[in-house]
Motif scaffolding. Structure first.
Motif, short mmCIF file in Angstrom:
data_model
loop_
_atom_site.label_atom_id
_atom_site.label_comp_id
_atom_site.label_asym_id
_atom_site.label_seq_id
_atom_site.Cartn_x
_atom_site.Cartn_y
_atom_site.Cartn_z
N ARG A 75 0.90 -1.16 0.00
CA ARG A 75 0.00 0.00 0.00
C ARG A 75 0.93 1.20 0.00
O ARG A 75 1.61 1.46 0.99
N THR A 129 -9.68 -8.41 -4.59
CA THR A 129 -9.79 -8.10 -3.15
C THR A 129 -10.72 -9.13 -2.51
O THR A 129 -11.74 -9.50 -3.11
N ILE A 130 -10.37 -9.55 -1.30
CA ILE A 130 -11.24 -10.53 -0.64
C ILE A 130 -12.56 -9.89 -0.22
O ILE A 130 -13.54 -10.59 0.02
N ASP A 131 -12.61 -8.56 -0.14
CA ASP A 131 -13.79 -7.88 0.42
C ASP A 131 -15.02 -7.90 -0.48
O ASP A 131 -16.13 -7.66 -0.01
N MET A 173 -13.02 -10.29 8.20
CA MET A 173 -12.50 -9.09 7.53
C MET A 173 -13.59 -8.33 6.79
O MET A 173 -14.64 -8.89 6.44
N GLY A 174 -13.29 -7.10 6.50
CA GLY A 174 -14.23 -6.22 5.80
C GLY A 174 -14.25 -4.89 6.51
O GLY A 174 -15.07 -4.65 7.39
N ARG A 175 -13.29 -4.04 6.13
CA ARG A 175 -13.14 -2.74 6.79
C ARG A 175 -14.35 -1.85 6.52
O ARG A 175 -14.85 -1.16 7.40
N GLU A 226 -15.37 -6.66 10.58
CA GLU A 226 -14.32 -5.81 11.16
C GLU A 226 -14.72 -4.33 11.21
O GLU A 226 -14.45 -3.62 12.18
N HIS A 258 -6.03 -12.34 9.21
CA HIS A 258 -5.40 -12.54 7.90
C HIS A 258 -5.40 -13.97 7.39
O HIS A 258 -5.01 -14.19 6.24
N ARG A 261 -6.99 -14.12 4.16
CA ARG A 261 -6.33 -13.62 2.94
C ARG A 261 -5.45 -14.66 2.27
O ARG A 261 -5.10 -14.52 1.09
O1 F6P Z 1 -8.88 -5.04 1.63
C1 F6P Z 1 -8.78 -6.32 2.12
C2 F6P Z 1 -8.51 -6.32 3.59
O2 F6P Z 1 -8.21 -7.64 3.94
C3 F6P Z 1 -9.64 -5.76 4.47
O3 F6P Z 1 -10.69 -6.65 4.68
C4 F6P Z 1 -8.89 -5.42 5.72
O4 F6P Z 1 -9.55 -4.42 6.44
C5 F6P Z 1 -7.58 -4.92 5.18
O5 F6P Z 1 -7.40 -5.53 3.92
C6 F6P Z 1 -6.39 -5.21 6.06
O6 F6P Z 1 -5.26 -4.65 5.46
P1 F6P Z 1 -3.78 -4.83 5.97
O7 F6P Z 1 -3.38 -6.23 5.67
O8 F6P Z 1 -3.02 -3.83 5.18
O9 F6P Z 1 -3.80 -4.57 7.43
#
Ligand code: F6P
Length: 327
Positions: A75, A129-131, A173-175, A226, A258, A261
């Motif tokens: 990122r 993206t997993i979201d 997960m799921g911001r 999340e 994670h 992921r």
């Molecule tokens: O965008 C995918 C995701 O797994 C979200 O669900 C989660 O909030 C975020 O990435 C976590 O990101 P990082 O691994 O950078 O903390």
């Protein structure tokens, strides 16, 4: 038509199972069209640093079945600046990259759009993206795998919750989005599902949990996204522990995190990623740019990147209602 000789491909943002399958499809489709292919490592960070690697057929052998991304991901904050983007564009020019395939989520596409607008570099996106929170596609690469991982783990927790008659708060997960929570909650038989798209009031949640536990259930599972506004599983756990009404309720919380992921992509993700990778290169060669290739109603579909990152994909509210009937 774009006259593209050398294609650059990268993965960016949170990795997702199936990104490798998409890379493989992208590289092989480009090679089949006599293009040179350059892999850009670590997403926009690598683009700014000039971390480029030549790709051939063999560089994507034996990866269709693997999670993560062989090109790595990041990122990037530097890419948010004009200076960072100019350095990235200079590197693309240095390596003669004249077209891009971007695999990632909304942040990735915002960046791709800027490269297109500011530096005239044609780019097509693939949703990774997993979201599953991207407008313009029914499902994203990695979502199916993450969902199945979440369900498998909910099943495991159900066994132990049942053995002890416990209440479990499970955070997935799921911001900003509740797709994983909603669907793994339904599939895992959760009694309650909390997602960012709906208003979650603590008093209402307490009442519901209390009535579920008082109904002499063997176990109760609450799936929390999340990004739910009550602070995820830990936030709700704390509120329940501070409330004397819940004194006698045996309660635990688990954050799946994670693990959702990683892992081998499901068959569905591998096929989706392969189709989208092929379609993305074909779209670029056909002259499309600043678009994402999605999968809608069983067909690939192009959507302008600005729509992908500025519009919100809606969850299925009928599914949410189902929980009330089923729990
Ligand atoms: O965008 C995918 C995701 O797994 C979200 O669900 C989660 O909030 C975020 O990435 C976590 O990101 P990082 O691994 O950078 O903390």
């Amino acid at each position: 038509m774009h006259d593209i000789q050398c294609l650059g491909v990268y993965t960016s943002g949170g990795d997702a199972p199936g990104m490798n399958a998409c890379l493989r499809a992208t590289v092989r489709t480009a090679l089949a069209n006599d293009l040179e292919v350059v892999g850009i490592r670590r997403g926009y960070e690598g683009m700014i640093d000039g971390d480029f690697v030549e790709m051939d057929r063999r560089s994507v052998s034996n990866i269709v079945q693997t999670g993560g991304t062989i090109l790595k991901s990041a990122r990037s904050t530097d890419f948010l600046t004009e200076e960072g983007r100019t350095r990235a564009a200079d590197n693309l020019e240095r390596y003669d990259v004249d077209g891009l395939i971007a695999i990632g989520g909304d942040g990735t596409f915002r960046g791709a759009s800027k490269l297109n607008d500011e530096h005239g570099i044609p780019v097509v996106g693939c949703p990774g993206t997993i979201d599953n929170d991207l407008f313009g596609t029914d499902t994203t690469i990695g979502y199916d795998t993450a969902l199945n991982t979440a369900i498998e783990n909910i099943d495991r927790i159900r066994d132990t919750a049942d053995a002890h008659n416990r209440l479990f708060l499970i955070e997935v997960m799921g911001r900003d989005a509740g797709f994983i929570a909603l669907n793994c909650g339904i599939g895992g038989g959760a009694e309650l599902i909390l997602i960012p798209e709906t208003i979650t009031e603590m008093d209402m949640i307490k009442e519901r949990i209390f009535s579920l536990m008082s109904a002499q259930r063997r176990s109760t599972i609450v799936v929390v996204a999340e990004g739910d506004e009550l602070g995820g599983a830990r936030g709700i756990e704390q509120a329940l522990r501070e409330d004397p009404t819940f004194e006698d309720i045996d309660l635990r919380s688990t954050i799946l995190g994670h693990i959702q992921r990683g892992g081998a992509p499901t068959a569905g993700d591998r096929v989706l990623a392969s189709r989208l990778g092929v379609a993305a290169v074909e779209a670029l060669l056909d002259g499309h740019t600043d678009v994402m290739v999605g999968f809608v109603n069983g067909e690939t579909k192009l959507t302008p990147l600005r729509n992908v990152y500025s519009r919100k994909k809606s969850i299925d509210y009928d599914l949410l209602k189902l929980t009330q009937i089923l729990s």
